[in-house]
Design an enzyme around this catalytic site. Structure first.
Site: not given
Length: 270
Positions: A49, A75-76, A204-205, A213, A215
């Site tokens: 990302q 996004c954690g 993850e979409r 991930c 979150s």
């Protein structure tokens, strides 16, 4: 015309990000297009990302872009990385980051001990399909499940408590992006619980299977608490490391590492 853009690359447990300060970007840039180009692992820098952040009076805002140019709501791992970057650049230990309409409180206890209070979660949102519909999907693909639960933590998650092979996770993750159950797609968490630890992998979409991930860890921990599978504190285990999770007054708090990789210059041809 070629433009030079300063960037930082970081990762949280293998979940990697290209981070750019918005002040270094021209207002004419299409940020979605820029992020998609930077994220490409063959022709760009490469990441899961791309993060665009900006400093305000007493907090920071961040926008998250997936590799396909779509935006993500939370996004954690990226928040921990940004908190560490701000700490390294300014020395601040208590940092507030706004993602969308949600303000998250971060504390950098040490360079690799970063906690984020992601607030409370919801198990009842309009985007969530009925339990019957979810289980019919599971029956169609003959999934051997312990339990499934939808969780909203600022972005949508489906937690599947089951032991599945990697190729099956890919198939299920892709199938659940169709509009049949989730109109805007969903982050799909595949969780196994043992000795109060959650062994987790996440589709993850907009990104696909990632190494970690944040979150998803928060959502899976919240689901595990609700279902009585784990208690607080608990550990979420990924391939490249762990996150320590706890619940305080209804809030989910995540603690883990963030790793600095490089600073560099990206040449963007509009």
């Amino acid at each position: 015309m070629i433009n030079k853009i300063n960037f930082v690359k970081m990762h949280g447990l293998g979940n990697d990000f290209v981070i750019v300060n918005k002040r270094d970007l021209a207002t004419s840039y299409n940020l979605s297009h820029l992020a998609k180009n930077m994220a490409d692992r063959h022709t760009g820098i490469g990441c899961d990302q791309c993060i665009i952040y900006e400093e305000n009076n007493d907090f920071y805002t961040m926008i998250i872009y997936n590799i396909d140019g779509s935006s993500a709501k939370l996004c954690g791992n990226a928040i921990r990385c940004l908190a560490k970057l701000i700490y390294l650049d300014t020395g601040k230990q208590n940092i507030t980051v706004m993602v969308g309409k949600k303000k998250l409180l971060c504390n950098v206890k040490a360079a690799n001990k970063i906690s984020v209070n992601v607030g409370n979660v919801s198990f009842n949102e309009t985007w969530m399909p009925s339990r019957d519909k979810i289980w019919k999907f599971a029956e169609r693909y003959m999934l051997d499940l312990k339990e499934m639960l939808c969780v909203d933590i600022g972005n949508p998650h489906l937690i599947i408590f089951s032991k599945l092979e990697p190729q099956d996770k890919t198939i299920i993750g892709q199938k659940l992006q169709a509009k049949e159950l989730f109109a805007d797609g969903v982050n799909v968490n595949f969780a196994e619980v043992k000795d109060n630890k959650i062994y987790l992998s996440v589709w993850e979409r907009g990104a696909g299977l990632t190494l970690a991930c944040g979150s998803g860890a928060c959502a899976s921990f919240a689901a595990g608490l609700k279902l009585g599978f784990v208690h607080s504190p608990s550990t979420v285990v990924f391939e490249y490391g762990n996150l320590i999770m706890r619940e305080e007054d209804g809030n989910i708090i995540m603690q883990g590492a963030a790793t600095f990789v490089m600073r560099g210059e990206y040449y963007y041809e509009k």
